[in-house]
Design a protein around this motif. Structure first.
Motif, PDB file in Angstrom:
ATOM      1  N   MET A   1       0.837  -1.180   0.000  1.00 51.06           N
ATOM      2  CA  MET A   1       0.000   0.000   0.000  1.00 51.06           C
ATOM      3  C   MET A   1       0.873   1.231   0.000  1.00 51.06           C
ATOM      4  O   MET A   1       1.909   1.267   0.586  1.00 51.06           O
ATOM      5  CB  MET A   1      -0.849  -0.018   1.241  1.00 51.06           C
ATOM      6  N   LYS A   2       0.357   2.240  -0.679  1.00 50.63           N
ATOM      7  CA  LYS A   2       1.028   3.527  -0.610  1.00 50.63           C
ATOM      8  C   LYS A   2       0.013   4.619  -0.397  1.00 50.63           C
ATOM      9  O   LYS A   2      -0.555   5.117  -1.338  1.00 50.63           O
ATOM     10  CB  LYS A   2       1.825   3.767  -1.866  1.00 50.63           C
ATOM     11  N   VAL A   3      -0.276   4.933   0.896  1.00 48.65           N
ATOM     12  CA  VAL A   3      -1.082   6.113   1.178  1.00 48.65           C
ATOM     13  C   VAL A   3      -0.094   7.255   1.146  1.00 48.65           C
ATOM     14  O   VAL A   3       0.880   7.210   1.839  1.00 48.65           O
ATOM     15  CB  VAL A   3      -1.722   6.048   2.555  1.00 48.65           C
ATOM     16  N   TRP A   4      -0.281   8.323   0.319  1.00 49.85           N
ATOM     17  CA  TRP A   4       0.818   9.244   0.120  1.00 49.85           C
ATOM     18  C   TRP A   4       0.540  10.667   0.490  1.00 49.85           C
ATOM     19  O   TRP A   4      -0.558  11.079   0.691  1.00 49.85           O
ATOM     20  CB  TRP A   4       1.304   9.196  -1.321  1.00 49.85           C
ATOM     21  N   ILE A   5       1.638  11.380   0.520  1.00 52.40           N
ATOM     22  CA  ILE A   5       1.556  12.779   0.832  1.00 52.40           C
ATOM     23  C   ILE A   5       2.179  13.583  -0.311  1.00 52.40           C
ATOM     24  O   ILE A   5       3.205  13.255  -0.785  1.00 52.40           O
ATOM     25  CB  ILE A   5       2.299  13.062   2.117  1.00 52.40           C
ATOM     26  N   LEU A 167       0.086   2.681  11.507  1.00 58.09           N
ATOM     27  CA  LEU A 167      -0.202   2.844  10.086  1.00 58.09           C
ATOM     28  C   LEU A 167       0.287   1.625   9.303  1.00 58.09           C
ATOM     29  O   LEU A 167       1.269   0.988   9.686  1.00 58.09           O
ATOM     30  CB  LEU A 167       0.482   4.106   9.545  1.00 58.09           C
ATOM     31  N   PRO A 168      -0.385   1.296   8.198  1.00 54.80           N
ATOM     32  CA  PRO A 168       0.096   0.186   7.376  1.00 54.80           C
ATOM     33  C   PRO A 168       1.512   0.435   6.863  1.00 54.80           C
ATOM     34  O   PRO A 168       1.943   1.587   6.707  1.00 54.80           O
ATOM     35  CB  PRO A 168      -0.917   0.142   6.217  1.00 54.80           C
ATOM     36  N   LEU A 169       2.229  -0.628   6.612  1.00 57.05           N
ATOM     37  CA  LEU A 169       3.567  -0.505   6.040  1.00 57.05           C
ATOM     38  C   LEU A 169       3.518   0.277   4.740  1.00 57.05           C
ATOM     39  O   LEU A 169       2.545   0.204   3.983  1.00 57.05           O
ATOM     40  CB  LEU A 169       4.170  -1.893   5.800  1.00 57.05           C
ATOM     41  N   ASN A 170       4.566   1.015   4.469  1.00 58.83           N
ATOM     42  CA  ASN A 170       4.723   1.785   3.240  1.00 58.83           C
ATOM     43  C   ASN A 170       3.754   2.949   3.142  1.00 58.83           C
ATOM     44  O   ASN A 170       3.497   3.456   2.054  1.00 58.83           O
ATOM     45  CB  ASN A 170       4.594   0.898   1.995  1.00 58.83           C
ATOM     46  N   THR A 171       3.221   3.395   4.275  1.00 65.32           N
ATOM     47  CA  THR A 171       2.366   4.584   4.271  1.00 65.32           C
ATOM     48  C   THR A 171       3.216   5.829   4.061  1.00 65.32           C
ATOM     49  O   THR A 171       4.265   5.992   4.675  1.00 65.32           O
ATOM     50  CB  THR A 171       1.605   4.706   5.599  1.00 65.32           C
ATOM     51  N   ASN A 172       2.734   6.716   3.215  1.00 64.25           N
ATOM     52  CA  ASN A 172       3.389   8.005   3.012  1.00 64.25           C
ATOM     53  C   ASN A 172       2.839   9.006   4.012  1.00 64.25           C
ATOM     54  O   ASN A 172       1.651   9.324   3.988  1.00 64.25           O
ATOM     55  CB  ASN A 172       3.139   8.513   1.597  1.00 64.25           C
ATOM     56  N   PHE A 173       3.683   9.491   4.911  1.00 67.98           N
ATOM     57  CA  PHE A 173       3.252  10.519   5.847  1.00 67.98           C
ATOM     58  C   PHE A 173       4.407  11.457   6.157  1.00 67.98           C
ATOM     59  O   PHE A 173       5.582  11.136   5.936  1.00 67.98           O
ATOM     60  CB  PHE A 173       2.687   9.908   7.132  1.00 67.98           C
ATOM     61  N   ALA A 249       8.576   5.510   3.084  1.00 68.26           N
ATOM     62  CA  ALA A 249       7.934   5.369   1.783  1.00 68.26           C
ATOM     63  C   ALA A 249       8.156   6.597   0.919  1.00 68.26           C
ATOM     64  O   ALA A 249       8.287   6.487  -0.305  1.00 68.26           O
ATOM     65  CB  ALA A 249       6.435   5.119   1.968  1.00 68.26           C
ATOM     66  N   ILE A 250       8.193   7.763   1.521  1.00 68.51           N
ATOM     67  CA  ILE A 250       8.406   8.994   0.759  1.00 68.51           C
ATOM     68  C   ILE A 250       9.866   9.137   0.338  1.00 68.51           C
ATOM     69  O   ILE A 250      10.161   9.677  -0.719  1.00 68.51           O
ATOM     70  CB  ILE A 250       7.942  10.206   1.578  1.00 68.51           C
ATOM     71  N   GLY A 255       6.488   6.074  -6.837  1.00 69.04           N
ATOM     72  CA  GLY A 255       5.351   6.697  -6.167  1.00 69.04           C
ATOM     73  C   GLY A 255       5.665   8.120  -5.771  1.00 69.04           C
ATOM     74  O   GLY A 255       6.353   8.851  -6.477  1.00 69.04           O
ATOM     75  N   VAL A 256       5.195   8.538  -4.617  1.00 74.27           N
ATOM     76  CA  VAL A 256       5.471   9.871  -4.117  1.00 74.27           C
ATOM     77  C   VAL A 256       6.877   9.901  -3.555  1.00 74.27           C
ATOM     78  O   VAL A 256       7.251   9.068  -2.741  1.00 74.27           O
ATOM     79  CB  VAL A 256       4.480  10.269  -3.023  1.00 74.27           C
TER      80      VAL A 256
END
Length: 487
Positions: A1-5, A167-173, A249-250, A255-256
């Motif tokens: 997953m990639k929740v991003w910023i 937060l899930p792994l690979n979350t963008n924050f 992740a960032i 991705g981001v």
């Protein structure tokens, strides 16, 4: 997953293979706004934001909704009509606020994280182009250089890490704000960077030792003035209190992605150690902006830029939530949609938060997926049973359609419930443990007795009241033994 910023400087372009957008974010301690002499300070703030117009601006030391409104209407909107403010929550002491360009972002939520002193705020925005979620944590940690205050800052970071570790792994924050940290060896700083659990951040500047050091002068953010006035701190630039820190992740490619070299302290040319930022000359911003930075507040803002791909895949999704569906329409609600690998352990590739409309429809954009590659689709809702697609989906020419309402066979294990000719996601897993059981029934029953209303998980039918109708739903589904079914 990639929740991003995402963070914006301008719409620029290209990386290898597909277009990239670039975005900027700014963090700024605005000194007890609007308590401290805003009549004289507002023109200086307007000068700063005519010089730079970040796409997301997060501020510390704002004191009230009145201050949020004034900063938006008197400072930001005169420079750019697209700015909006996110929801403000008035906590103990001074607070955090977020402003953003509404043509680029949509505000989703503000969740306070309580500490012994000031709230840390979790801001979530949706990027309009792709529907991705942006997570930003704004901090204003305990001030002053003593062991006791170091321990208090460390305790505040512990509260933050409890949240980011979940937060899930690979979350963008991003974690940003006024940290009041003096050196790399401080407990709070080390806890932020501690990689023993997943919620850590990375400092793109990575300064070691004591930061009150002329070698680090270009990174200092306090104080913008040598003499003390207007409630601010004097002494000149010698501390690196304000920072923008980023999740792994960032910092990773794809991705981001943080743009190396884009991180800077606005107005700091590296030549004003222990001095006022407006002592001529200022080679970074010139005299007009240097004066504005000097007179507006005792901190300098920090800015960073990020890029992310626009390699978008679009999913048209239809589903109905049993509790919120009246047989004709559904009361809209937010969902979490996961795209997972088809091989065990079915890892999350990308996750989005979306709003399903009255007909249960939503259109979701993903930017980390590939055409002609099979993925499991997973639907999560705050009080419903997690539901998997019965078969993997494929994107063809960047597009896919999936409709859970037409057949029980659209869900893995036929895990849907028929209502008025439509197959629905099953409601009642209030505690989100994968089962509809006595504990869920107890939660709903207790809130029914207590007459708990509002946007709560025990309100299963979406009428903003926990009552016997909600109890009935979870009771029947408990008897039927519904639970998550997945590969």
């Amino acid at each position: 997953m990639k929740v991003w910023i995402a963070l914006i400087l301008t719409f620029l372009f290209f990386t290898v293979g597909y277009a990239q957008n670039q975005h900027t974010i700014m963090t700024y301690n605005i000194l007890n706004y609007p308590i401290t002499d805003t009549t004289s300070r507002n023109p200086y703030f307007r000068t700063i934001f005519s010089y730079i117009q970040p796409d997301i601006l997060v501020v510390q030391e704002i004191t009230s909704q009145q201050g949020v409104n004034a900063f938006l209407n008197k400072i930001l909107l005169p420079n750019n009509p697209n700015y909006q403010a996110g929801i403000f929550i008035n906590g103990f002491d001074s607070d955090n606020a977020i402003f953003f360009k509404s043509n680029l972002f949509t505000f989703l939520s503000n969740t306070p994280i309580r500490t012994a002193l000031r709230d840390i705020n979790e801001f979530k925005l949706i990027y309009n182009l792709t529907g991705d979620t942006i997570i930003i944590y704004s901090v204003h940690l305990k001030a002053s250089d003593s062991l006791q205050n170091e321990l208090l800052r460390a305790a505040e970071v512990d509260s933050l890490r409890q949240r980011t570790n979940s937060l899930p792994l690979n979350t963008n924050f991003i974690v940003l704000g006024d940290f009041n940290i003096y050196r790399s060896g401080e407990f709070a700083y080390q806890k932020l960077l501690d990689q023993s659990s997943s919620g850590y951040v990375i400092d793109p500047i990575n300064l070691t030792g004591t930061w009150n050091n002329p070698a680090y002068s270009i990174h200092h953010t306090q104080s913008s003035r040598l003499r003390q006035f207007g409630d601010g701190v004097g002494g000149g630039l010698d501390d690196r209190f304000d920072m923008i820190l980023m999740s792994q992740a960032i910092m990773d490619p794809g991705g981001v992605t943080f743009i190396p070299g884009s991180y800077y302290v606005l107005g700091n040319d590296g030549s004003h150690y222990n001095d006022s930022i407006n002592r001529p000359p200022n080679s970074a911003v010139g005299q007009l902006v240097a004066d504005a930075l000097h007179y507006s507040t005792d901190h300098l803002p920090v800015v960073a830029s990020f890029s992310f791909p626009t390699n978008i895949k679009t999913l048209q999704l239809s589903l109905l939530l049993e509790g919120r569906f009246n047989g004709t329409n559904m009361i809209p609600d937010s969902l979490t949609i996961e795209i997972r690998n088809v091989s065990n352990p079915f890892s999350v590739i990308e996750q989005k938060e979306v709003l399903a409309d009255l007909n249960g429809n939503s259109e979701i954009s993903f930017n980390n997926l590939s055409n002609s590659t099979p993925y499991y689709l997973v639907v999560k809702h705050r009080n419903s049973v997690e539901t998997w697609s019965s078969v993997p989906i494929n994107f063809i020419n960047d597009f896919a359609i999936y409709d859970f309402t037409t057949s029980s066979g659209k869900a893995y294990g036929n895990n849907l419930k028929l209502m008025n000719g439509k197959w629905c996601i099953i409601t009642g897993d209030v505690n989100q443990d994968g089962f509809i059981e006595i504990s869920d029934l107890n939660n709903v029953f207790i809130n029914d007795v207590l007459n708990i209303g509002g946007y709560v998980n025990t309100d299963l039918n979406g009428d903003s009241i926990t009552d016997s109708a909600d109890v009935s739903i979870v009771f029947q589904n408990n008897l039927s033994g519904y639970s998550v079914k997945k590969p």
